[in-house]
Design an enzyme around this catalytic site. Sequence first.
Site, PDB file in Angstrom:
ATOM      1  N   CYS A   1     -11.199   2.249  -0.719  1.00 21.47           N
ATOM      2  CA  CYS A   1     -10.108   2.507  -0.131  1.00 21.47           C
ATOM      3  C   CYS A   1      -9.673   1.812   1.117  1.00 21.47           C
ATOM      4  O   CYS A   1     -10.297   1.882   1.986  1.00 21.47           O
ATOM      5  CB  CYS A   1      -9.741   3.963  -0.247  1.00 21.47           C
ATOM      6  SG  CYS A   1      -8.122   4.574   0.868  1.00 21.47           S
ATOM      7  N   THR A   2      -8.151   1.151   1.142  1.00 26.47           N
ATOM      8  CA  THR A   2      -7.891   0.373   2.164  1.00 26.47           C
ATOM      9  C   THR A   2      -7.768   1.131   3.297  1.00 26.47           C
ATOM     10  O   THR A   2      -7.753   0.384   4.477  1.00 26.47           O
ATOM     11  CB  THR A   2      -6.759  -0.523   1.821  1.00 26.47           C
ATOM     12  OG1 THR A   2      -5.631   0.420   1.333  1.00 26.47           O
ATOM     13  CG2 THR A   2      -6.900  -1.518   0.716  1.00 26.47           C
ATOM     14  N   HIS A   3      -7.713   2.370   3.524  1.00 26.33           N
ATOM     15  CA  HIS A   3      -7.493   3.099   4.687  1.00 26.33           C
ATOM     16  C   HIS A   3      -8.938   3.037   5.126  1.00 26.33           C
ATOM     17  O   HIS A   3      -8.885   3.350   6.498  1.00 26.33           O
ATOM     18  CB  HIS A   3      -7.156   4.418   4.276  1.00 26.33           C
ATOM     19  CG  HIS A   3      -5.481   4.572   4.320  1.00 26.33           C
ATOM     20  ND1 HIS A   3      -4.889   4.474   2.935  1.00 26.33           N
ATOM     21  CD2 HIS A   3      -4.719   5.239   4.991  1.00 26.33           C
ATOM     22  CE1 HIS A   3      -3.647   4.501   2.952  1.00 26.33           C
ATOM     23  NE2 HIS A   3      -3.549   5.098   4.363  1.00 26.33           N
TER      24      HIS A   3
ATOM     25  N   ASP B   1       0.928  -1.276  -0.075  1.00 25.15           N
ATOM     26  CA  ASP B   1       0.001  -0.093  -0.009  1.00 25.15           C
ATOM     27  C   ASP B   1       0.669   1.328  -0.030  1.00 25.15           C
ATOM     28  O   ASP B   1       2.024   1.154   0.427  1.00 25.15           O
ATOM     29  CB  ASP B   1      -0.943   0.046   1.360  1.00 25.15           C
ATOM     30  CG  ASP B   1      -1.902   1.122   1.132  1.00 25.15           C
ATOM     31  OD1 ASP B   1      -2.550   1.391   0.286  1.00 25.15           O
ATOM     32  OD2 ASP B   1      -2.140   1.799   2.047  1.00 25.15           O
ATOM     33  N   SER B   2       0.309   2.411  -0.112  1.00 17.96           N
ATOM     34  CA  SER B   2       0.844   3.722  -0.227  1.00 17.96           C
ATOM     35  C   SER B   2       1.382   3.972   1.301  1.00 17.96           C
ATOM     36  O   SER B   2       2.211   5.022   1.455  1.00 17.96           O
ATOM     37  CB  SER B   2       0.277   4.796  -0.823  1.00 17.96           C
ATOM     38  OG  SER B   2      -1.150   4.902  -0.073  1.00 17.96           O
TER      39      SER B   2
ATOM     40  N   CYS C   1      -3.998  -1.781  -2.409  1.00 20.51           N
ATOM     41  CA  CYS C   1      -4.256  -0.104  -2.461  1.00 20.51           C
ATOM     42  C   CYS C   1      -5.251  -0.208  -3.743  1.00 20.51           C
ATOM     43  O   CYS C   1      -4.640  -0.685  -4.727  1.00 20.51           O
ATOM     44  CB  CYS C   1      -2.545   0.435  -2.857  1.00 20.51           C
ATOM     45  SG  CYS C   1      -3.108   2.145  -3.186  1.00 20.51           S
ATOM     46  N   ASN C   2      -6.411   0.381  -3.742  1.00 20.74           N
ATOM     47  CA  ASN C   2      -7.232   0.514  -4.786  1.00 20.74           C
ATOM     48  C   ASN C   2      -6.490   1.323  -5.801  1.00 20.74           C
ATOM     49  O   ASN C   2      -6.827   1.087  -7.155  1.00 20.74           O
ATOM     50  CB  ASN C   2      -8.593   1.039  -4.302  1.00 20.74           C
ATOM     51  CG  ASN C   2      -9.178   0.150  -3.388  1.00 20.74           C
ATOM     52  OD1 ASN C   2     -10.161  -0.714  -3.880  1.00 20.74           O
ATOM     53  ND2 ASN C   2      -8.870   0.124  -2.060  1.00 20.74           N
ATOM     54  N   THR C   3      -6.064   2.461  -5.381  1.00 18.38           N
ATOM     55  CA  THR C   3      -5.314   3.506  -6.264  1.00 18.38           C
ATOM     56  C   THR C   3      -4.346   2.704  -7.118  1.00 18.38           C
ATOM     57  O   THR C   3      -4.315   2.936  -8.292  1.00 18.38           O
ATOM     58  CB  THR C   3      -4.913   4.666  -5.528  1.00 18.38           C
ATOM     59  OG1 THR C   3      -5.808   4.959  -4.640  1.00 18.38           O
ATOM     60  CG2 THR C   3      -4.519   5.768  -6.354  1.00 18.38           C
TER      61      THR C   3
ATOM     62  N   TYR D   1      -1.150   8.521  -2.489  1.00 18.71           N
ATOM     63  CA  TYR D   1      -1.290   8.139  -4.183  1.00 18.71           C
ATOM     64  C   TYR D   1      -2.436   8.684  -4.504  1.00 18.71           C
ATOM     65  O   TYR D   1      -2.478   8.791  -5.877  1.00 18.71           O
ATOM     66  CB  TYR D   1      -1.315   6.367  -4.098  1.00 18.71           C
ATOM     67  CG  TYR D   1      -0.059   6.042  -4.270  1.00 18.71           C
ATOM     68  CD1 TYR D   1       1.379   6.311  -3.768  1.00 18.71           C
ATOM     69  CD2 TYR D   1       0.049   4.459  -4.782  1.00 18.71           C
ATOM     70  CE1 TYR D   1       2.358   5.828  -3.953  1.00 18.71           C
ATOM     71  CE2 TYR D   1       1.212   3.865  -4.677  1.00 18.71           C
ATOM     72  CZ  TYR D   1       2.516   4.471  -4.322  1.00 18.71           C
ATOM     73  OH  TYR D   1       3.599   3.838  -4.416  1.00 18.71           O
ATOM     74  N   GLY D   2      -3.485   8.704  -3.802  1.00 21.58           N
ATOM     75  CA  GLY D   2      -4.707   9.378  -4.295  1.00 21.58           C
ATOM     76  C   GLY D   2      -4.938  10.620  -4.946  1.00 21.58           C
ATOM     77  O   GLY D   2      -5.689  11.062  -5.765  1.00 21.58           O
TER      78      GLY D   2
ATOM     79  N   GLU E   1      -4.351   7.571   8.030  1.00 23.87           N
ATOM     80  CA  GLU E   1      -2.631   7.458   7.856  1.00 23.87           C
ATOM     81  C   GLU E   1      -2.152   8.209   9.059  1.00 23.87           C
ATOM     82  O   GLU E   1      -1.118   7.921   9.630  1.00 23.87           O
ATOM     83  CB  GLU E   1      -2.155   8.179   6.527  1.00 23.87           C
ATOM     84  CG  GLU E   1      -0.819   8.128   6.457  1.00 23.87           C
ATOM     85  CD  GLU E   1      -0.362   6.588   5.877  1.00 23.87           C
ATOM     86  OE1 GLU E   1      -1.171   5.793   5.562  1.00 23.87           O
ATOM     87  OE2 GLU E   1       0.779   6.273   5.898  1.00 23.87           O
TER      88      GLU E   1
HETATM   89  N1  DGL Z   1      -4.970   3.197   0.618  1.00 21.73           N
HETATM   90  C1  DGL Z   1      -5.077   3.462  -0.829  1.00 21.73           C
HETATM   91  C2  DGL Z   1      -6.123   3.140  -1.618  1.00 21.73           C
HETATM   92  O1  DGL Z   1      -6.892   2.091  -1.349  1.00 21.73           O
HETATM   93  C3  DGL Z   1      -4.383   4.701  -1.344  1.00 21.73           C
HETATM   94  C4  DGL Z   1      -4.515   5.817  -0.452  1.00 21.73           C
HETATM   95  C5  DGL Z   1      -3.560   7.092  -0.901  1.00 21.73           C
HETATM   96  O2  DGL Z   1      -2.575   6.805  -0.832  1.00 21.73           O
HETATM   97  O3  DGL Z   1      -4.194   8.140  -1.413  1.00 21.73           O
HETATM   98  O4  DGL Z   1      -6.655   3.658  -2.581  1.00 21.73           O
END
Ligand code: DGL
Length: 270
Positions: A184-186, A10-11, A73-75, A42-43, A152
């Site tokens: 988003c995994t966060h 993940d990011s 990480c979805n992104t 990353y988003g 985060e």
């Molecule tokens: N956790 C990540 C996702 O699922 C990215 C969050 C990020 O870095 O913006 O997209």
Amino acid sequence: MANRPIAIFDSGAGGLTVLRRAWALYPGEHLIYGADSCHFPYGSRSLDDVRTLFLRFLDFFKTQDVKAVIIACNTATAAALETAQARCDVPVIGVVYPGAEKAVKTTLNGRIGVLSTYATYESGIYRRAIRHYDQKAEVIQWPCPALVTMAELGQTETRQAQLAVRECLDRVFPHDVDTVVLGCTHFPHMERIFYEEVGDRAVIVDPGYETAKHLQEVLGPLSAQPGGSLKFYTTGIARDFNRVSSSLWPNAVIDANSLVWTTRGYEIRP
Ligand code: DGL
């Protein structure tokens, strides 16, 4: 093959929500977690940029002789899944398709809300993935970058987090969705708040959890007997990563190594 590790990427600390699930299901596996913390978030980056950053990490995972890579990480999944699959001779699994499939199986009225980062939202990957399983599904998306930042920082139980979650849900509920994808995994770090705010208005889908379950379908039987291990790498400051990650996952021992990119590849610093 059995003893080779599985990489989870993940990011930042978001993918811990996937790692935690995988560890609960397969405690006999060796799991390597990679966080590109110095390039977080990353988003708000372009997909090209995210692809370049993730592929560098993929090269590192290859040197660790992994038997599979989960892009938690979805992104990064939106940016690089196909490219990564083409460049790897082991399975590379993204979180989006398992989440989309579960959402389609869950919805009763065919109206699915997806909350995500900006980059994921703009990529349109969830609409494509959901329509892959059900061409008629309605997909209502909304980007929620503030939630990513709060998670985060470990601020998952604050009043601000609660209000921010409510605000995001207020964007999708007027469209009569009966299923909400945490795209988003966060976001599953704020699971308690999500469940409280959603109540019985919809079912929540966590693509990371679906992906962790899906792993066994891809790799065959995985070890559920204790005896595995967890290793952490971050491109950010290890001390900061350890502090936040330990607050997000209090039962785990998190002692990350620093991963530094060099002209010859990478260096690992304890
Ligand atoms: N956790 C990540 C996702 O699922 C990215 C969050 C990020 O870095 O913006 O997209």
